[in-house]
Design an enzyme around this catalytic site. Sequence first.
Site, PDB file in Angstrom:
ATOM      1  N   GLU A  76      34.251  58.788 -61.348  1.00  0.00           N
ATOM      2  CA  GLU A  76      33.936  60.104 -60.749  1.00  0.00           C
ATOM      3  C   GLU A  76      33.607  61.088 -61.903  1.00  0.00           C
ATOM      4  O   GLU A  76      32.727  61.860 -61.980  1.00  0.00           O
ATOM      5  CB  GLU A  76      34.918  60.565 -59.908  1.00  0.00           C
ATOM      6  CG  GLU A  76      35.098  61.929 -59.269  1.00  0.00           C
ATOM      7  CD  GLU A  76      34.131  62.101 -57.985  1.00  0.00           C
ATOM      8  OE1 GLU A  76      33.807  63.076 -57.689  1.00  0.00           O
ATOM      9  OE2 GLU A  76      33.821  60.887 -57.398  1.00  0.00           O
ATOM     10  N   ASP A  80      30.190  63.020 -63.052  1.00  0.00           N
ATOM     11  CA  ASP A  80      30.062  64.510 -62.931  1.00  0.00           C
ATOM     12  C   ASP A  80      29.664  65.150 -64.125  1.00  0.00           C
ATOM     13  O   ASP A  80      28.763  66.127 -64.378  1.00  0.00           O
ATOM     14  CB  ASP A  80      31.445  65.338 -62.744  1.00  0.00           C
ATOM     15  CG  ASP A  80      31.728  65.031 -61.106  1.00  0.00           C
ATOM     16  OD1 ASP A  80      31.066  64.343 -60.446  1.00  0.00           O
ATOM     17  OD2 ASP A  80      32.915  65.411 -60.690  1.00  0.00           O
ATOM     18  N   SER A 279      28.687  62.988 -54.652  1.00  0.00           N
ATOM     19  CA  SER A 279      29.362  63.476 -55.932  1.00  0.00           C
ATOM     20  C   SER A 279      28.041  63.226 -57.066  1.00  0.00           C
ATOM     21  O   SER A 279      28.464  63.874 -58.113  1.00  0.00           O
ATOM     22  CB  SER A 279      30.405  62.195 -56.271  1.00  0.00           C
ATOM     23  OG  SER A 279      31.416  62.316 -55.445  1.00  0.00           O
TER      24      SER A 279
END
Lengths: 366, 175
Positions: A76, A80, A279
Amino acid sequence: FHLGVTPATLRTRYNLTAADIGSAANNSQAVAQFLEQYYHPADLAEFMSLFARGFKHLTEVERVVGKQGGGKAGLEASLDVEYIMSTGANIPTWVFTNPGRHETQEPFLQWMLLLSNMSAVPWVHTISYGDDEDSLSAAYMNRINNEFMKAGLRGITLLFASGDSGAGCRHLTKENVFRPSFPASSPYVTTVGGTSFKNPFKVTYEVTDYISGGGFSNVFTMPDYQVSAVSAFLKGAQPLPPESYFNRTGRAYPDMAALSDNYWVVTNLVPIPWVSGTSASTPVVGGILSLINDQRFLKGLPALGFLNPRLYKLKGAGLFDVTEGCHLGCLDEKVEGNGFCAASSWDPVTGWGTPNYPVLLDAFMD
Amino acid sequence: GEQLERDQVLFVPEDWVHEGRVSPHEEVQLTFALMQQNVDRLEKLLQLVSDPDSRHYGKFFSLEEVASLVRPSQLTEKAVWTWLQGHGIENCSSVITRDFLLCTMSVQVAERLLPGSQFHRYRRGDQTVMRSSSQYSVHKDVAEHLHFVGGVLRFPLSGKENIKAWAGPKRPTKA
């Protein structure tokens, strides 16, 4: 032809040229992490060397707020950082990392406190985090909304992922209902949904990603800025789920979308394909809004700030309308796994659609 | 006392393992969300600075200006401080906007301060948290001055619950 989404794919689809990079002196953007997730600088450098050759970019994060732990990088966190720095190319980027070091800390709340305690923070923040609305107290959500308003008043743009469960589903004794997510359902943030390429191996037009979170809040009433757009959707020709599944007077989300399917991410020095979720789409939109901020700053204009009132006034100008496909809902006899379906103009799967950078930039520059 | 978050769902996410009651002498850090002033005005101002048709569009506030708008009233600050000090709690810090207080105290004091609370320790891998297994309340004299107390009920989200990316091909739309 491509084998998955990379910065080049995104920049092609959203019409970003090699010249569309940041250059303003006072621009910045940020991602926030609330899990025990860390990004590794070496992953970012490798990602950029593999996938970001066609445009000028930064290969290092400018500032880490909070303490990065050791151990393996998180997927994650890598995602990002790598993608906000690909669309928001050459723009200084901060990482807020809030793993909750004290045993009684709430990591998301700690991030909000940080915002309330730092005079200078980046203009755009992207956050992939959410919880079921029905699990949280009204007192908590209302206060967090106040914090979002405080950020908006300072000109900070907050982007939240809309979630990866479509409309969601809450299984009640008699019948099921959709399950909105907070903070995605907050009227004071901009929520980003997800799309896929119609042909997954070509840069084609986009259709809904069936996981794209969206729906109607059961807690927050519909803000004025979206009444007209949402009413048009509700009155539209497409069949809607039964009224008992959602609150048609609640804050509707998402507000916009971007590709959320089949991304390449480098984590722990290994390129990983097929990474998906909102995400992924959220930092992509964050980077594009940072580029728009950049152009505004160069012309002496203020930051975009809380985007929604202006976004809804565009009525879709500068965005590719996504009109095909539905997202997930309850797997029961009444809705058979479907939530809402995309429609022309705004819809609760992809909002107004995905960014067409040069046109969106024009629309946001007056 | 009064419960500030009576609608907060109490549950232990399945990946957290209960490790028992926390010793009364261990320290906890709680976050007190103080009632702010001028929230209606905050909302109106946000609309004005965000609406391109408003002449105030883009006229953003500094953090200090936001602070002077929403800062809790003296009455609120006094009521909360009196309540905390009445329990011997002095180790607190605030933020620029003064609408949050972070205070450190022993579990014994926290459980007296927040009647109904009972702190337990839970573990997920290397991470441990302390949370109350039951609803908390606050003295009725401060209930109107607080939104909630953070660090008592909500667990950190896990990877499964968090909106997160995942690797691997997705299942078909209608599995």
